[in-house]
Scaffold this motif. Structure first.
Motif, PDB file in Angstrom:
ATOM      1  N   UNK A  76      10.632   2.842  -3.153  1.00 14.30           N
ATOM      2  CA  UNK A  76      10.442   2.942  -1.705  1.00 14.30           C
ATOM      3  C   UNK A  76       8.961   3.067  -1.379  1.00 14.30           C
ATOM      4  N   UNK A  77       8.570   2.446  -0.261  1.00 20.14           N
ATOM      5  CA  UNK A  77       7.174   2.438   0.181  1.00 20.14           C
ATOM      6  C   UNK A  77       7.134   2.700   1.685  1.00 20.14           C
ATOM      7  N   UNK A  78       6.039   3.271   2.154  1.00 19.82           N
ATOM      8  CA  UNK A  78       5.778   3.383   3.584  1.00 19.82           C
ATOM      9  C   UNK A  78       4.812   2.288   3.969  1.00 19.82           C
ATOM     10  N   UNK A  79       5.049   1.667   5.090  1.00 15.17           N
ATOM     11  CA  UNK A  79       4.154   0.633   5.606  1.00 15.17           C
ATOM     12  C   UNK A  79       3.002   1.329   6.329  1.00 15.17           C
ATOM     13  N   UNK A  80       1.775   1.052   5.885  1.00 18.28           N
ATOM     14  CA  UNK A  80       0.596   1.648   6.527  1.00 18.28           C
ATOM     15  C   UNK A  80      -0.172   0.634   7.351  1.00 18.28           C
ATOM     16  N   UNK A  81       0.157  -0.648   7.195  1.00 18.76           N
ATOM     17  CA  UNK A  81      -0.520  -1.665   7.981  1.00 18.76           C
ATOM     18  C   UNK A  81       0.069  -3.040   7.754  1.00 18.76           C
ATOM     19  N   UNK A  82      -0.024  -3.882   8.790  1.00 16.42           N
ATOM     20  CA  UNK A  82       0.456  -5.263   8.726  1.00 16.42           C
ATOM     21  C   UNK A  82      -0.579  -6.133   9.418  1.00 16.42           C
ATOM     22  N   UNK A  83      -0.942  -7.241   8.776  1.00 15.83           N
ATOM     23  CA  UNK A  83      -1.867  -8.191   9.385  1.00 15.83           C
ATOM     24  C   UNK A  83      -1.182  -9.562   9.331  1.00 15.83           C
ATOM     25  N   UNK A  84      -0.562  -9.951  10.451  1.00 19.09           N
ATOM     26  CA  UNK A  84       0.198 -11.205  10.474  1.00 19.09           C
ATOM     27  C   UNK A  84      -0.703 -12.432  10.386  1.00 19.09           C
ATOM     28  N   UNK A  85      -1.933 -12.343  10.874  1.00 19.36           N
ATOM     29  CA  UNK A  85      -2.813 -13.519  10.792  1.00 19.36           C
ATOM     30  C   UNK A  85      -3.338 -13.721   9.363  1.00 19.36           C
ATOM     31  N   UNK A  86      -3.487 -12.640   8.593  1.00 20.29           N
ATOM     32  CA  UNK A  86      -3.939 -12.749   7.201  1.00 20.29           C
ATOM     33  C   UNK A  86      -2.758 -12.757   6.225  1.00 20.29           C
ATOM     34  N   UNK A  89       0.399  -7.106   3.905  1.00 21.50           N
ATOM     35  CA  UNK A  89       1.094  -5.867   4.226  1.00 21.50           C
ATOM     36  C   UNK A  89       0.488  -4.778   3.348  1.00 21.50           C
ATOM     37  N   UNK A  90       0.240  -3.599   3.928  1.00 17.03           N
ATOM     38  CA  UNK A  90      -0.324  -2.474   3.185  1.00 17.03           C
ATOM     39  C   UNK A  90       0.746  -1.404   3.057  1.00 17.03           C
ATOM     40  N   UNK A  91       0.913  -0.895   1.824  1.00 11.33           N
ATOM     41  CA  UNK A  91       1.978   0.056   1.508  1.00 11.33           C
ATOM     42  C   UNK A  91       1.425   1.235   0.733  1.00 11.33           C
ATOM     43  N   UNK A  92       2.117   2.380   0.849  1.00 16.19           N
ATOM     44  CA  UNK A  92       1.781   3.555   0.052  1.00 16.19           C
ATOM     45  C   UNK A  92       3.089   4.187  -0.426  1.00 16.19           C
ATOM     46  N   UNK A  93       3.066   4.741  -1.626  1.00 16.60           N
ATOM     47  CA  UNK A  93       4.215   5.463  -2.156  1.00 16.60           C
ATOM     48  C   UNK A  93       4.398   6.734  -1.325  1.00 16.60           C
ATOM     49  N   UNK A  97      -0.613   8.682  -3.377  1.00 17.28           N
ATOM     50  CA  UNK A  97      -1.281   7.638  -4.137  1.00 17.28           C
ATOM     51  C   UNK A  97      -2.103   6.772  -3.214  1.00 17.28           C
ATOM     52  N   UNK A  98      -2.657   5.732  -3.799  1.00 15.85           N
ATOM     53  CA  UNK A  98      -3.534   4.859  -3.018  1.00 15.85           C
ATOM     54  C   UNK A  98      -2.728   3.847  -2.206  1.00 15.85           C
ATOM     55  N   UNK A  99      -3.321   3.411  -1.119  1.00 17.25           N
ATOM     56  CA  UNK A  99      -2.729   2.348  -0.298  1.00 17.25           C
ATOM     57  C   UNK A  99      -2.994   1.025  -1.001  1.00 17.25           C
ATOM     58  N   UNK A 100      -1.955   0.218  -1.133  1.00 13.82           N
ATOM     59  CA  UNK A 100      -2.075  -1.098  -1.775  1.00 13.82           C
ATOM     60  C   UNK A 100      -1.793  -2.171  -0.738  1.00 13.82           C
TER      61      UNK A 100
END
Length: 138
Positions: A76-86, A89-93, A97-100
């Motif tokens: 499971x991951x939490x969504x920390x950001x979404x960039x539809x033009x690029x 998707x940015x996720x974190x455990x 931990x670090x945002x990926x």
């Protein structure tokens, strides 16, 4: 063994699995399937617990042997950001931990990006099945 998209696949079996009836030149048949699924949930929706499950079995009869291995990982991951033009998707455990940040390359995934919001939960389910059969050389 070479799998989908030309990837090399290696699988280890437990010490209790013996296929000592096989010999050089025997015929080996292998089937492999991997399915990766994603489930998007809102911030207040319960998600399944993370897990790693593996099952291995083997059998021999005379000069024939067969084995199967099945693995399933749920994360499971939490969504920390979404960039539809690029198309990222940015996720974190949820445990820290670090945002990926990941590039979304599949057209189906890109089509779903506008639905994803910061704070949503993303569950990744990775299922792999490997079946091997060994029979004597004819």
């Amino acid at each position: 063994m070479t799998g989908p998209a030309g990837r090399s696949l290696t699988s280890n079996v437990g010490a209790g699995v013996k296929m000592d009836t096989s010999k050089v030149g025997d015929r080996v048949s292998v089937a492999y399937e991997e399915k990766l699924s994603f489930v998007l949930s809102g911030p207040n929706t319960a998600t399944p617990g993370g897990r790693d499950v593996s099952v291995t079995a083997a059998a021999t009869t005379g000069t024939r042997a067969a084995g199967v291995m099945a693995d399933q990982t749920v994360a499971n991951w939490w969504v920390t950001g979404v960039n539809t033009s690029a198309n990222t998707i940015s996720l974190v455990n949820p445990n820290g931990g670090e945002v990926r940040t990941y590039n979304v390359v599949a057209p189906e995934g890109r089509a779903q990006l506008p639905r994803v919001k910061t704070g949503d939960k993303l569950t990744a389910i990775d299922t792999q099945v490997l079946v091997v059969a060994i029979s004597p050389k004819k």
